[in-house]
Design a protein around this motif. Structure first.
Motif, PDB file in Angstrom:
ATOM      1  N   GLU A   1      -2.199  -0.698  -3.813  1.00 45.67           N
ATOM      2  CA  GLU A   1      -3.297   0.040  -3.193  1.00 45.67           C
ATOM      3  C   GLU A   1      -2.759   1.446  -2.937  1.00 45.67           C
ATOM      4  O   GLU A   1      -1.712   1.618  -2.309  1.00 45.67           O
ATOM      5  CB  GLU A   1      -3.705  -0.618  -1.869  1.00 45.67           C
ATOM      6  CG  GLU A   1      -4.849   0.110  -1.194  1.00 45.67           C
ATOM      7  CD  GLU A   1      -5.135  -0.393   0.217  1.00 45.67           C
ATOM      8  OE1 GLU A   1      -4.545  -1.411   0.628  1.00 45.67           O
ATOM      9  OE2 GLU A   1      -5.941   0.243   0.892  1.00 45.67           O
TER      10      GLU A   1
ATOM     11  N   ALA B   1       1.116   0.964   5.755  1.00 43.09           N
ATOM     12  CA  ALA B   1       1.547   1.259   4.380  1.00 43.09           C
ATOM     13  C   ALA B   1       3.033   0.968   4.234  1.00 43.09           C
ATOM     14  O   ALA B   1       3.821   1.250   5.134  1.00 43.09           O
ATOM     15  CB  ALA B   1       1.266   2.717   4.039  1.00 43.09           C
TER      16      ALA B   1
ATOM     17  N   LYS C   1       0.852  -1.194   0.000  1.00 46.11           N
ATOM     18  CA  LYS C   1       0.000   0.000   0.000  1.00 46.11           C
ATOM     19  C   LYS C   1       0.885   1.240   0.000  1.00 46.11           C
ATOM     20  O   LYS C   1       1.877   1.301   0.736  1.00 46.11           O
ATOM     21  CB  LYS C   1      -0.847  -0.057   1.272  1.00 46.11           C
ATOM     22  CG  LYS C   1      -1.750   1.085   1.518  1.00 46.11           C
ATOM     23  CD  LYS C   1      -2.717   0.690   2.625  1.00 46.11           C
ATOM     24  CE  LYS C   1      -2.664   1.643   3.775  1.00 46.11           C
ATOM     25  NZ  LYS C   1      -3.563   1.308   4.852  1.00 46.11           N
TER      26      LYS C   1
END
Ligand code: FEO
Length: 394
Positions: A278, A299, A249
């Motif tokens: 993502e 992330a 991410k």
């Protein structure tokens, strides 16, 4: 009304529906200050509530027992959302003993008064309430140096203070009752990111020591949010967050003056999406930093964009990085970008802060003068795709 968690064990806390800001972060779903009452030979109150909620606490206690019959009070944590009500409760109850850690005693004495009947406890210290026993577990820095948890052995209830908490006001008290588990879990994650992220290694150590002590829980009862009758998903998430595990991410966190840095951000976003990452864009000043940090938690790649204003990075980026620095995010790859007119210090300043945070810079940073050209935007998009492929497990 009090809620019975186990025979003669009650939730007697307070619901704060209206709180929208908790020491700097946005609490859009309110909060609760959970406190617990155990009826045994020694009637015991675990934690109190924020000062203004004492009448609510005492009303719930009084529905079960005369508050003046309480023998013991346990203070798991000094912070004022749990101890603010302690002076009034101590004056009314006049308990025989007030149990807390050594740091708890020091903190409570500094905040309130030192002549309370303190009884210091350490990890492994056990007290008898009559038919049941409380075992204490010091958990320093989760969330203050004084923090500890209390385990009611016979009922297998862990009173976990700030650990496993969430700022989440609701009419339901248990995780398996809420109709909106996703909203609750989001608040749990936000709480971890904004309160506990700096202490991941301590979380891991705590979970390991719980394993070593062979503590099985029927209920984890934090001081904020829902009580966990089905804690598996939360424990798994805490293990993952504590270890600093990340997802494939990417976040693009930026601000813009006249739209040039935003054009660069959009090109990067397209490149990240091209790679299959993502991707979450966050323009500062439009999303509160506590919400951005919630996504920073898991992330793997962070891209920071700021124009140069008066020879420095944009103030909103300075504010965000200051907040992030305190939270000590782990296992992130990062790069910085931005537009400039004539001096262009923003990228090097952001780089310096990220280096000080020991975040791995995977690019030296890139800038565009005044406005990115079409050719530069094509290059930036390709760079976004490359950064995602090189730094995320896609
Ligand atoms: Fe909920 Fe650290 O206080």
């Amino acid at each position: 009304m009090p809620i019975e968690l186990a025979p003669n064990v009650f939730w007697v806390g307070a619901i704060d529906w209206d709180i929208r800001e908790f020491h700097g972060y946005v609490t859009e779903r309110g909060s609760t200050y959970n406190a617990f009452l155990i009826l045994d030979d020694k009637i015991t109150l675990i934690d109190t509530v924020k000062k203004e909620f004492v009448p609510e606490l005492l009303e719930r206690v009084a529905a079960v027992v005369d508050p003046e019959k309480i023998d013991y009070i346990v203070s798991n944590h000094v912070e004022m959302d749990h101890s603010g009500g302690l002076p009034e409760v101590m004056a009314r109850v006049k308990p025989e003993k007030l149990f807390c850690s050594a740091m708890g005693k020091a903190g409570l004495s500094r905040h309130y008064q030192s002549d309370w009947p303190f009884e210091e406890v350490k990890t492994g210290h056990e007290i008898s309430l009559g038919r049941r026993h409380l075992l204490f577990l010091e958990t320093p820095m989760l969330h203050w140096p004084d923090s500890m948890m209390s385990f009611l052995k016979e009922e297998q209830i862990l009173f976990s203070s700030d650990g496993f908490g969430a700022h989440f006001a609701s009419s339901e008290r248990f995780d398996d009752q809420t109709k909106d588990y996703a909203a609750y879990f989001h608040q749990l994650k936000k709480y971890y990111a904004n309160i506990l992220m700096p202490f991941g290694s301590l979380i891991t150590r705590l979970l390991n020591s719980v394993d070593q002590l062979h503590l099985d829980f029927k209920l984890i009862a934090p001081d904020h949010g829902l009580l966990l009758r089905d804690p598996g998903k939360v424990l798994t998430a805490y293990r993952k967050w504590g270890a600093g595990e990340v997802e494939p991410k990417a976040l693009v966190i930026y601000d813009t003056m006249w739209g040039s840095t935003e054009l660069m951000a959009q090109a990067l976003i397209n490149g990240l999406i091209d790679a299959g990452a993502e991707t979450l864009p966050y323009r500062l000043r439009r999303t509160h930093y506590s919400d951005i940090v919630t996504d920073v938690l898991d992330a793997g790649l962070l891209l920071f964009g700021s124009p140069t204003l008066n020879n420095t990075m944009f103030p909103s980026m300075g504010e965000f990085l200051t907040y992030l620095q305190g939270l000590r995010p782990q296992h992130k790859a990062a790069a910085c970008f931005g537009s400039y007119g004539w001096s262009g210090q923003a990228v090097s300043q952001m780089n310096q802060i990220l280096e000080a945070m020991k975040i791995k810079l995977v690019h030296e940073g890139f800038q565009c003068k005044y406005l990115p050209t079409l050719h530069e935007l094509v290059e930036i998009r390709a760079r976004g795709e490359h950064l995602a492929r090189e730094n995320l497990k896609l």
